[in-house]
Design a protein around this motif. Structure first.
Motif, short mmCIF file in Angstrom:
data_model
loop_
_atom_site.label_atom_id
_atom_site.label_comp_id
_atom_site.label_asym_id
_atom_site.label_seq_id
_atom_site.Cartn_x
_atom_site.Cartn_y
_atom_site.Cartn_z
N PHE A 199 0.67 -1.15 0.53
CA PHE A 199 -0.15 -0.06 0.25
C PHE A 199 1.26 1.51 0.06
CE2 PHE A 199 -3.13 3.33 1.77
CZ PHE A 199 -4.13 2.75 1.26
N ALA A 200 2.31 1.14 1.00
CA ALA A 200 3.02 2.37 0.76
C ALA A 200 4.21 2.93 -0.04
CB ALA A 200 3.46 2.55 1.66
N ASP A 201 4.36 1.52 -1.27
CA ASP A 201 5.63 1.19 -2.17
C ASP A 201 5.06 2.79 -3.21
OD1 ASP A 201 7.75 -0.20 -2.46
OD2 ASP A 201 6.30 0.61 -4.77
N PHE A 202 6.36 3.05 -3.28
CA PHE A 202 5.65 4.48 -4.84
C PHE A 202 6.38 4.00 -5.67
CE2 PHE A 202 7.98 7.69 -6.52
CZ PHE A 202 7.45 8.91 -6.79
N THR A 219 -3.87 2.23 6.59
CA THR A 219 -2.56 1.96 6.52
C THR A 219 -3.12 1.92 8.59
OG1 THR A 219 -1.67 3.99 7.32
CG2 THR A 219 -1.56 2.34 5.24
N THR A 220 -4.04 2.91 9.38
CA THR A 220 -4.11 2.12 10.15
C THR A 220 -5.61 1.66 10.83
OG1 THR A 220 -3.28 5.13 11.01
CG2 THR A 220 -4.85 3.50 12.58
N THR A 221 -6.13 1.90 10.11
CA THR A 221 -7.66 0.96 9.99
C THR A 221 -7.02 -0.50 9.63
OG1 THR A 221 -8.81 3.07 9.54
CG2 THR A 221 -9.83 0.95 8.88
N VAL A 222 -6.21 -0.43 8.68
CA VAL A 222 -6.00 -2.11 8.89
C VAL A 222 -5.29 -2.87 9.84
CG1 VAL A 222 -4.44 -3.35 7.22
CG2 VAL A 222 -6.17 -1.99 6.15
N LEU A 223 -4.53 -1.85 10.79
CA LEU A 223 -3.99 -2.11 12.14
C LEU A 223 -4.69 -3.07 12.71
CD1 LEU A 223 -1.02 -3.11 13.51
CD2 LEU A 223 -1.05 -0.05 13.90
N MET A 239 6.74 2.66 17.82
CA MET A 239 6.38 1.87 16.06
C MET A 239 5.53 2.16 14.99
SD MET A 239 8.33 -0.67 17.28
CE MET A 239 7.84 -1.68 15.91
N ILE A 240 5.06 3.83 15.72
CA ILE A 240 3.89 4.53 15.10
C ILE A 240 4.91 4.16 12.98
CG2 ILE A 240 3.07 6.52 14.10
CD1 ILE A 240 2.51 7.03 16.92
N PRO A 241 5.69 5.22 13.39
CA PRO A 241 6.62 4.66 11.67
C PRO A 241 5.93 3.73 10.58
CG PRO A 241 8.02 5.85 12.66
CD PRO A 241 6.85 5.33 14.16
N TYR A 242 5.41 2.49 11.26
CA TYR A 242 5.52 0.83 10.81
C TYR A 242 4.28 1.05 10.27
CZ TYR A 242 8.19 -2.78 13.06
OH TYR A 242 9.02 -3.84 12.48
N VAL A 243 3.17 2.01 10.15
CA VAL A 243 1.90 2.95 9.82
C VAL A 243 2.57 3.15 9.15
CG1 VAL A 243 0.88 0.93 11.12
CG2 VAL A 243 0.36 3.05 11.71
N ILE A 259 13.36 7.98 11.74
CA ILE A 259 12.44 7.77 12.31
C ILE A 259 11.36 6.36 11.19
CG2 ILE A 259 10.26 8.61 11.82
CD1 ILE A 259 10.95 11.25 11.80
N ARG A 260 12.34 5.96 10.04
CA ARG A 260 11.35 5.19 9.66
C ARG A 260 12.00 4.08 10.32
NH1 ARG A 260 7.70 3.85 6.02
NH2 ARG A 260 9.46 3.66 4.12
N LYS A 261 13.70 3.65 10.37
CA LYS A 261 13.80 2.21 10.70
C LYS A 261 14.05 2.08 11.71
CE LYS A 261 14.20 2.79 6.15
NZ LYS A 261 12.97 1.08 5.47
N LEU A 262 14.43 3.16 12.89
CA LEU A 262 14.60 2.69 13.93
C LEU A 262 13.65 2.16 14.98
CD1 LEU A 262 16.29 3.63 16.55
CD2 LEU A 262 14.13 5.21 17.26
N PRO A 263 12.06 1.47 14.22
CA PRO A 263 11.55 0.28 15.10
C PRO A 263 12.61 -0.99 14.54
CG PRO A 263 9.74 1.45 13.85
CD PRO A 263 11.04 1.79 13.57
N TYR A 264 13.12 -1.72 13.41
CA TYR A 264 14.44 -2.56 13.44
C TYR A 264 14.84 -2.67 14.50
CZ TYR A 264 11.96 -2.41 8.87
OH TYR A 264 11.36 -2.14 7.39
N THR A 265 15.71 -1.49 15.19
CA THR A 265 16.78 -1.51 15.90
C THR A 265 16.15 -1.87 17.35
OG1 THR A 265 18.03 -0.03 13.81
CG2 THR A 265 18.62 -0.88 16.74
N MET A 266 14.76 -0.84 16.89
CA MET A 266 14.28 -1.27 18.67
C MET A 266 13.70 -2.35 19.23
SD MET A 266 14.07 1.34 20.65
CE MET A 266 11.91 1.08 21.80
N ARG A 267 13.44 -3.49 17.52
CA ARG A 267 13.10 -4.89 18.18
C ARG A 267 13.66 -5.47 18.19
NH1 ARG A 267 8.96 -2.50 19.39
NH2 ARG A 267 9.69 -3.46 21.23
N SER A 268 14.72 -5.72 18.31
CA SER A 268 16.18 -6.48 18.10
C SER A 268 16.46 -6.30 18.96
CB SER A 268 16.90 -6.51 16.76
OG SER A 268 17.73 -5.02 16.73
N SER A 269 16.41 -4.63 20.02
CA SER A 269 17.69 -4.71 20.34
C SER A 269 16.61 -5.12 22.27
CB SER A 269 17.62 -3.33 21.36
OG SER A 269 18.30 -2.16 20.19
#
Length: 556
Positions: free
Chosen positions: A221-224, A267-271, A396-400, A434-444
């Motif tokens: 949905f988000a791809d450009f 995206t928020t509704t789908v989540l 985690m908001i940037p995920y959506v 902002i966009r990629k920090l969730p990846y590092t956060m989850r592994s941390s």
């Protein structure tokens, strides 16, 4: 009551320590670089001719030009999610349950497919099935007209092959921990074969499947890049938002903001729908008896291996095509016979700054993400409270948030004094963090959950202050997990196009923007060379993740 306790109650700030200040700083930065920009586009979407109005939203739902883009986005994303499940679930089942050969090799290729940017896949399929593609021309010589890759069906095809690894990874993990006694019980009741999978196994792993499906839907949905390359007149929301914001005929920030808010609302509704459905259909298992590998023999093993091989081969074809064509001689936009390094020489001559920018910006962003991941994960895990839970949710908001939306929001927020970041490399780094920090956060957070608190307590009991204990003991133990997530963040950062295409200007262009530009000007050789550099970097990064994690299989 002691004097110290009374003083603490009178002045609660006396109880503040290093981690309180980390929490406050995190909230301030998130509010400034995430909430404030999003709030800006929210307000902007209601602003028309100097006054508050619903005119932008009325216009969106009144004109087919606008609302058809929303329908196209939903159709493409839903179809891609459905077909990704059709591919990902069987591949995960076969790889998890049966003794097919080359599992590790297939696993690496599947992950490589996922980590490669979708627009490279789109570009590769243009080379193969475009109007002048080599497969198209091959069949045309025999009088057979192949269907063009351009249009909604082309987007669905590319997204399916690009994102089915999301389903594969989630389902593989779930299938390895399922309690086999439940399947055995159903078999004893006469349920066997496909019926057992449909009635027992799939319902048990439904929450995991839905999470993978959510990831596919969000990514599609988000791809450009993919819709821009092969849409050919079929608009989707990210493209429309970009065109409204950056238009040769005069930009329309208000309508771009409206489209961005609609993107975010979907995206928020789908989540939330996914979360609601999962809470209604969650099953718990003891996992005391995980399934064993079933040893297939003869024809069954051959067919199972062929099935996985066919799916993986289809999905890895774009990478192979890009790398191969990067070494072909070119004559303008046409590939000539023979091999050469001319495309790479041309890349180093034409866009060396783009290569430097890509790795420099990604590296700066990763340093910030590693440091932030270490500190914020400790706050979220070890200092658990309602406040830190809120902090985790905000991170985690940037995920959506689609990259196009984030890019537009940052430009609207920071395009004038006192903080004017538009047109600088700083705004790109901010977007990447902002966009990629969730990846590092989850592994941390995952690695921190595995570290026993007694390690820190022992250090503190020996007289080492808590903050020093963290940096000298806990942080060092966390490094392997943090670096795995950071490398994943780094790979997705160098492949980022959606936010970069909105935020860059000439001097800050990156490899992904250069590939996009080269494809549009029909310089396919240089585009392939640049794409190959990204692919090689991704492969090296996967190897590094494998070494750091110390595992036999590459995992995400």
């Amino acid at each position: 009551m002691s004097t110290r306790t009374l003083a603490s109650r009178r002045n609660p700030f006396r109880q503040f320590d290093f981690w309180n200040y980390v929490t406050i700083a995190a909230f301030i930065l998130i509010a400034f670089f995430l909430i404030y920009p999003l709030f800006n586009i929210f307000l902007n979407s209601f602003w028309q001719d100097g006054k508050v109005s619903l005119e932008n939203y009325q216009e969106f739902f009144s004109y087919k030009y606008y609302y058809s883009a929303l329908l196209n986005s939903i159709i493409v994303s839903t179809a891609a999610t459905f077909f990704a499940c059709l591919l990902g679930i069987p591949v995960a089942y076969v790889m998890s349950r049966f003794n097919i050969p080359f599992k590790g090799f297939f696993h690496i290729l599947i992950i490589l497919t996922l980590l490669s940017p979708p627009f490279i896949g789109a570009y590769s399929w243009i080379l193969m099935l475009g109007n002048n593609g080599f497969i198209t021309n091959f069949f045309r010589d025999f009088g057979i007209d192949m269907p063009s890759i351009y249009g909604l069906h082309g987007m669905i095809w590319v997204f399916t092959l690009q994102f089915y690894p999301h389903i594969y990874l989630y389902v593989s993990g779930a299938l390895k921990t399922i309690d086999v006694s439940l399947e055995e019980a159903s078999a004893s009741l006469g349920v066997s074969g496909f019926q057992r999978i449909r009635k027992v196994t799939l319902p048990l792993i439904f929450p995991t499947v839905s999470t993978g499906a959510l990831m596919v839907f969000m990514a599609s949905f988000a791809d450009f890049g993919t819709p821009m390359l092969i849409g050919q007149g079929e608009k989707v929301l990210p493209i429309l938002a970009y065109e409204q914001f950056i238009s040769e005929m005069g930009s329309n920030p208000a309508m771009a903001s409206t489209l961005s808010m609609i993107l975010l609302a979907v995206t928020t509704t789908v989540l939330f729908v996914q979360r609601y459905v999962v809470t209604k259909k969650t099953y718990t298992m003891s996992a005391l008896r995980p399934p064993k590998i079933i040893k297939l023999a003869g024809t069954k093993r051959v067919f199972a291996t062929l099935f996985v091989t066919a799916v993986v081969a289809l999905s890895i074809i774009p990478q192979a095509t890009v790398i191969t064509t990067s070494f072909l001689k070119t004559n303008g936009p046409v590939f000539a016979g023979g091999f050469s390094l001319d495309s790479y020489r041309e890349v180093l001559y034409k866009v060396p700054q783009a290569i430097t920018n890509t790795f420099m910006y990604a590296s700066i962003a990763i340093v910030i993400m590693v440091f932030a991941g270490l500190l914020l994960s400790y706050v979220v895990v070890r200092r658990k409270s309602k406040i830190t839970s809120l902090l985790d949710a905000l991170i985690m908001i940037p995920y959506v948030i689609p990259g196009t939306v984030l890019g537009i929001s940052l430009i609207i927020a920071f395009n004038k004094p006192p903080i004017e970041l538009t047109g600088t490399w700083v705004i790109l780094v901010i977007a990447y963090v902002i966009r990629k920090l969730p990846y590092t956060m989850r592994s941390s957070t995952a690695i921190l959950h595995q570290i026993d608190k007694s390690v820190e307590e022992a250090s503190i009991s020996l007289g080492v202050p808590p903050m020093r204990t963290f940096f000298k003991t806990t942080a060092i133990l966390m490094i392997p997990g943090v670096l795995s997530g950071a490398i994943l963040s780094w790979v997705t950062t160098i492949n980022e196009l959606s936010s970069t295409i909105v935020l860059y200007y000439g001097a800050t262009r990156t490899i992904t923007v250069s590939i996009y530009s080269e494809v549009f000007t029909s310089n396919f050789g240089t585009a392939a060379a640049l794409a190959s550099i990204l692919s090689l970097t991704t492969i090296i990064s996967l190897i590094i993740i494998n070494i750091i994690s110390g595992k036999k299989d590459v995992t995400i």
